[in-house]
Design a protein around this motif. Structure first.
Motif, mmCIF file in Angstrom:
data_model
loop_
_atom_site.group_PDB
_atom_site.id
_atom_site.type_symbol
_atom_site.label_atom_id
_atom_site.label_comp_id
_atom_site.label_asym_id
_atom_site.label_seq_id
_atom_site.Cartn_x
_atom_site.Cartn_y
_atom_site.Cartn_z
ATOM 1 N N GLN A 56 0.838 -1.147 0.157
ATOM 2 C CA GLN A 56 0.012 -0.003 0.025
ATOM 3 C C GLN A 56 1.107 1.328 0.022
ATOM 4 O O GLN A 56 2.000 1.122 0.497
ATOM 5 N N VAL A 57 0.475 2.363 -0.707
ATOM 6 C CA VAL A 57 1.054 3.488 -0.570
ATOM 7 C C VAL A 57 0.480 4.344 0.345
ATOM 8 O O VAL A 57 -0.450 4.384 0.930
ATOM 9 N N TYR A 58 1.239 5.237 1.167
ATOM 10 C CA TYR A 58 0.910 6.258 1.719
ATOM 11 C C TYR A 58 2.098 7.447 2.271
ATOM 12 O O TYR A 58 3.135 7.058 1.535
ATOM 13 N N ALA A 59 1.687 8.166 2.799
ATOM 14 C CA ALA A 59 2.681 9.446 3.275
ATOM 15 C C ALA A 59 2.525 9.480 4.532
ATOM 16 O O ALA A 59 2.346 8.864 5.470
ATOM 17 N N GLY A 60 3.327 10.666 5.075
ATOM 18 C CA GLY A 60 3.078 10.576 6.820
ATOM 19 C C GLY A 60 3.819 11.841 7.281
ATOM 20 O O GLY A 60 4.989 12.117 6.442
ATOM 21 N N HIS A 61 3.448 12.443 8.274
ATOM 22 C CA HIS A 61 4.436 13.226 8.952
ATOM 23 C C HIS A 61 5.110 12.667 10.076
ATOM 24 O O HIS A 61 4.633 11.696 10.795
ATOM 25 N N GLN A 62 6.208 12.352 9.905
ATOM 26 C CA GLN A 62 7.087 11.578 10.864
ATOM 27 C C GLN A 62 7.987 12.789 11.838
ATOM 28 O O GLN A 62 8.848 13.483 11.224
ATOM 29 N N PHE A 63 7.599 12.640 12.948
ATOM 30 C CA PHE A 63 8.166 13.669 13.897
ATOM 31 C C PHE A 63 7.728 14.992 13.409
ATOM 32 O O PHE A 63 8.917 15.920 13.508
ATOM 33 N N GLY A 64 6.880 15.316 12.712
ATOM 34 C CA GLY A 64 6.018 16.567 12.641
ATOM 35 C C GLY A 64 6.687 17.096 10.989
ATOM 36 O O GLY A 64 6.214 17.977 10.653
ATOM 37 N N GLN A 65 7.653 16.097 10.276
ATOM 38 C CA GLN A 65 8.020 16.585 9.052
ATOM 39 C C GLN A 65 7.217 15.727 7.998
ATOM 40 O O GLN A 65 7.247 14.571 8.021
ATOM 41 N N PHE A 66 6.784 16.255 7.033
ATOM 42 C CA PHE A 66 5.841 15.779 6.035
ATOM 43 C C PHE A 66 6.782 14.852 5.194
ATOM 44 O O PHE A 66 7.600 15.503 4.549
ATOM 45 N N ASN A 67 6.383 13.726 4.983
ATOM 46 C CA ASN A 67 7.155 13.041 3.883
ATOM 47 C C ASN A 67 6.153 12.383 2.913
ATOM 48 O O ASN A 67 5.310 11.405 3.451
ATOM 49 N N PRO A 68 6.197 12.830 1.729
ATOM 50 C CA PRO A 68 5.102 12.774 0.658
ATOM 51 C C PRO A 68 5.169 11.082 0.471
ATOM 52 O O PRO A 68 4.273 10.961 -0.322
ATOM 53 N N GLN A 69 6.166 10.490 0.563
ATOM 54 C CA GLN A 69 6.406 9.045 -0.018
ATOM 55 C C GLN A 69 6.814 8.112 0.872
ATOM 56 O O GLN A 69 7.963 7.889 1.087
ATOM 57 N N LEU A 70 5.828 7.483 1.474
ATOM 58 C CA LEU A 70 6.176 6.268 2.316
ATOM 59 C C LEU A 70 5.434 4.918 1.531
ATOM 60 O O LEU A 70 5.601 5.134 0.365
#
Ligand code: AMP
Ligand code: MG
Length: 495
Positions: free
Chosen positions: A78-92
């Motif tokens: 599955q594709v997703y993005a996410g804020h990791q420790f407050g920083q947005f990562n558009p490609q997880l």
């Protein structure tokens, strides 16, 4: 690559693969050199209607390591993005995981069967796609403990060792965790498409989510605002339950927050022993962003990120939409507080509501601060004080006088609460666990499995944690906090 499949009769119905093209990439697990089943959650498999007894053990190991798919599966990342420790990562995305498919269980509930550690996928970025035995067993232990504590969670179905060594800080045994979840829809799944301004995809995902988790919203006039409210309600309840048992998730990034309201992705999580609202266990959480007492605020922050992702669906009027979304998000704190207070009343044996209850609870928390009080032992021990046995609880405080002071207030309050002593004791013991996954005991179990292939301590611990509220003889060591020489506990990510 293999085109082998294992002939099974699992009740697959893969709605994600079918309905959400473009939200995943079909993928295959890597073939493990020597897959070996080390743990199977048989009662769970049975409730899912998985007829594993018809299979050879090596077939089960091949299925749950991702080496060979079972008939009817559509393995995908599955594709997703996410804020990791407050920083947005558009490609997880699933970098080391696969959704095998969804099964419908014996009572008609749909569950994802998901593998973690099954090898590289198109979303692996620099990672190796693997997992190692210790962290896999950790997720098994903590997830099942949460389930036994009646807290919504993904659940572990099986653990398979792959027969290869995987490089971490040293070479460690590779393993795969098979787990189930109501779904793996995350806040980050919505963020992925919203960040690319693919509003039609966000809508498709929201419609799918409503169909799967909140079908009552299908006829709503404001289904997407309703969706935001529904997720807020689930998360407010979940966070209250976490804090009521002293759970610290450790990595509440938006990709680790489910839409279903289940706890997911047990990485650097731990239960507090001595009470400390600033407790942090994760070695990488240097700012304390995900500290014990900060978790409700973070959940609310994550919900605001979900709201942002849904804005375009909620209303075309940009001013109105912000007002509506803010209203929903702002209610989180109060809702959380109410649910937590309700849970605290139960923990304190209160069956009626008085307006000063919050003050009474706050007074208890103030008295715990800096006193090195074991959180779990304190609440469990309170029911013993009902028959005047206060010594054990008093001794938990560095300065027992502090407890005595609060005890007077609580006793006065209890005197106005109508139920009898036996009934109160039973109610309290049904919500204040005696056995939680104590950090030092979890570590012991993981070390024995990882270093000596000795699964006995793990099995024993699972047996204890399956009935967290029920006192049993001979388990005293599982009640106690770590000895001083265990030192401050640190957990690690990227495992
Ligand atoms: P987590 O912190 O475990 O929630 O993972 C964050 C992201 O990193 C997810 O997209 C994971 O799939 C990915 N990831 C974590 N470990 C690995 C690994 N060993 N190989 C590839 N991807 C990984
Ligand atoms: Mg994750």
């Amino acid at each position: 690559m293999t085109d082998q499949i294992i002939d099974v009769n699992f009740n697959f119905d893969n709605s994600y693969a079918r309905s959400l093209e473009g939200f995943y990439i079909l993928s295959q697990g890597e073939k493990a050199p020597a897959p070996a089943l080390v743990k199977l959650n048989r009662p769970l498999a049975q409730s899912l209607g998985l007829k594993l007894d018809d299979l050879e053990e090596d077939e089960v190991a091949n299925i749950f390591s991702g080496s060979i798919p079972p008939k009817g599966a559509t393995p995908l990342a599955q594709v997703y993005a996410g804020h990791q420790f407050g920083q947005f990562n558009p490609q997880l995305g699933d970098g080391r995981a696969l959704l095998l498919g969804e099964v419908i269980d014996l009572v008609g509930q749909r569950y994802d069967i998901h593998l973690k550690g099954s090898g590289k996928t198109p979303f692996s970025r620099g990672g190796d796609g693997k997992a190692v035995l210790g962290p896999v067993l950790r997720e098994y232990i903590i997830g099942e403990a949460m389930h036994a504590l009646n807290i919504p969670t993904t659940r572990a179905l099986a653990v398979v060792t792959t027969g290869e060594k995987v490089l971490r800080d040293k070479m460690l045994p590779g393993a795969v965790l098979a787990r189930i979840a109501a779904s793996h829809l995350r806040v980050g799944t919505f963020q992925f498409f919203a960040a690319r301004n693919e509003t039609d995809k966000v809508k498709q995902l929201a419609d799918y989510t409503i169909q799967r988790h909140f079908p009552e919203l299908k006829t709503s006039e404001e289904p997407y605002l309703g969706l935001l409210c529904a997720v807020r309600d689930k998360q407010a309840s979940l966070l209250a339950q976490w804090l009521l048992v002293g759970f610290v998730h450790g990595v509440m990034n938006t990709d680790n927050m489910t839409i279903s309201g289940e706890t997911i992705d047990y990485g650097p999580c731990a239960f507090i022993d001595r009470y400390d609202s600033a407790a942090v266990f994760s070695s990488i959480d240097r700012q304390g962003r995900y500290a014990y007492g900060n978790q409700p605020a973070i959940a609310q922050w994550n919900l605001a990120r979900l709201a942002e992702a849904l804005l375009a669906l909620i209303s075309p009027n940009s001013e109105e939409v912000l007002r509506l979304a803010n209203e929903v998000i702002n209610l989180f704190s109060e809702q959380y507080q109410q649910l937590w207070l309700k849970g605290m009343r139960a923990k304190l044996g209160l069956t009626t509501i008085e307006k000063n209850d919050l003050a009474l609870v706050n007074e208890l928390y103030d008295s715990m601060e800096g006193q090195n009080v074991d959180f779990t032992q304190l609440f469990r021990g309170l029911s013993d004080t009902l028959n005047d046995n206060t010594d054990a609880v008093r001794r938990l405080f560095d300065n027992p006088d502090i407890f005595d002071h609060w005890f007077v207030s609580w006793s006065e309050r209890l005197a106005r609460d109508p139920i009898g002593f036996e009934e109160r004791k039973t109610l309290m013991n049904a919500v204040n666990p005696l056995y939680i996954p104590r950090n030092h005991i979890v570590e012991e179990a993981l070390q024995a499995a990882e270093n000596d292939s000795n699964f006995e301590p793990f099995e024993k611990l699972m047996e204890v944690l399956a009935k967290p509220f029920e006192k049993r003889e001979g388990l005293e060591q599982y009640e106690k906090p770590a000895p001083d020489e265990f030192g401050p506990y640190k957990t690690f990510c990227g495992t």
